[in-house]
Design an enzyme around this catalytic site. Structure first.
Site, mmCIF file in Angstrom:
data_model
loop_
_atom_site.group_PDB
_atom_site.id
_atom_site.type_symbol
_atom_site.label_atom_id
_atom_site.label_comp_id
_atom_site.label_asym_id
_atom_site.label_seq_id
_atom_site.Cartn_x
_atom_site.Cartn_y
_atom_site.Cartn_z
ATOM 1 N N GLY A 15 33.074 2.416 5.643
ATOM 2 C CA GLY A 15 33.508 3.156 4.687
ATOM 3 C C GLY A 15 34.715 4.010 4.856
ATOM 4 N N SER A 16 35.510 3.506 5.507
ATOM 5 C CA SER A 16 36.791 4.260 5.966
ATOM 6 C C SER A 16 37.478 4.743 4.880
ATOM 7 C CB SER A 16 37.547 3.648 6.870
ATOM 8 O OG SER A 16 38.329 2.566 6.733
ATOM 9 N N ASN A 17 37.638 3.688 3.836
ATOM 10 C CA ASN A 17 38.436 4.046 2.609
ATOM 11 C C ASN A 17 37.805 4.945 1.522
ATOM 12 O OD1 ASN A 17 40.999 2.404 2.222
ATOM 13 N ND2 ASN A 17 39.562 0.933 2.905
ATOM 14 N N ARG A 94 29.897 -7.699 -2.280
ATOM 15 C CA ARG A 94 28.913 -8.591 -3.334
ATOM 16 C C ARG A 94 29.997 -8.765 -4.436
ATOM 17 N NH1 ARG A 94 24.576 -10.504 -2.081
ATOM 18 N NH2 ARG A 94 23.983 -10.429 -4.015
ATOM 19 N N HIS A 112 42.180 -4.047 -1.605
ATOM 20 C CA HIS A 112 42.158 -5.636 -0.918
ATOM 21 C C HIS A 112 43.236 -5.492 0.294
ATOM 22 C CE1 HIS A 112 41.376 -9.767 -0.181
ATOM 23 N NE2 HIS A 112 42.690 -9.792 -0.117
ATOM 24 N N ALA A 176 47.500 1.881 6.144
ATOM 25 C CA ALA A 176 48.333 2.100 4.658
ATOM 26 C C ALA A 176 47.077 2.215 3.539
ATOM 27 C CB ALA A 176 49.016 1.026 4.563
#
Ligand code: GRF
Length: 221
Positions: A15-17, A94, A112, A176
């Site tokens: 969950g870093s994003n 998923r 992505h 990034a």
């Protein structure tokens, strides 16, 4: 100021994003609030972190549902009850059915870790190294039923070094990602991103805002 868009972030792991989105959304002028974090894996570290931040969280274990449709039915109910405007996938592992994706058409985005349309699917950094590309990066796009497909909102590029392993390249791309995703979400939340068929036809000024500092080797930069 117009109301902030209510965003649900869907995760499956670290969950870093999601964390980058939560931190960006703390700015008073950020156009979206992270209203809910959902994980299909109840033990996802990201879910525990979101909880510590006081964000509403929901474990939704896909294994408890007899089919993808049942799982998505429950997911849809939760999103409706929570009055969610936008869905941000952030390492959500998923695949979703076409009816669910179509219901959220142009309101669901994904990140992505490659410069799409190159290197879809898993093991993206290994794919990039095997292909010998000198530049890699990440992409935020609207979600379509086909995996890692959909109109591209923004991309960030990073160099590939000859000493890179999948791990070192992944770390550079991830940094990034953390810069790109909050900017892409903000543009979508502000209504600045228009979809025209298979592409985003956003004004050049907006494109420059999201992409400029990231582009390598551009003579104008
Ligand atoms: C990121 O590389 C993202 O691009 C991909 O899955 C990874 C998730 O990492 N879809 P995190 O859970 O956000 O740290």
């Amino acid at each position: 100021m117009t109301a902030k868009k209510r965003v649900a972030v869907l995760i499956s792991g670290r969950g870093s994003n999601m964390q980058a989105l939560v931190e960006a959304a703390r700015a008073p002028d950020y156009p979206a609030e992270i209203a809910l974090v959902i994980s299909n894996r109840p033990d996802a570290p990201g879910l525990a972190w979101a909880k510590t931040q006081g964000i509403p969280t929901l474990p939704l274990n896909h294994k408890h549902y007899e089919s993808r449709e049942h799982f998505e039915g429950q997911l849809q109910s939760v999103l409706e009850i929570s009055k969610i405007d936008l869905v941000a996938l952030a390492g959500f592992m998923r695949l979703m059915t076409a009816p669910f994706v179509d219901r959220w058409r142009d309101r669901m985005i994904n990140i992505h870790p490659s410069l799409l349309p190159a290197f879809k699917g898993l093991r993206t950094h290994e794919q990039a190294l095997e292909a010998g590309v000198r530049i890699s990066g990440c992409t935020v796009h609207f979600v379509r039923p086909e995996m890692d497909d959909g109109p591209i909102i923004g991309q960030a590029a990073v160099p590939v070094l000859s000493s890179d392993t999948a791990e070192t390249l992944s770390a550079r791309v991830l940094a990034a990602e953390h810069r790109l995703y909050p900017r892409a979400l903000a543009l979508v939340a502000r209504g600045l991103v228009q979809v025209d068929g298979t592409v985003v036809s956003t004004q050049d000024a907006v494109n420059a805002e999201i992409n400029q500092e990231q582009v390598l080797g551009s003579p104008s930069l």
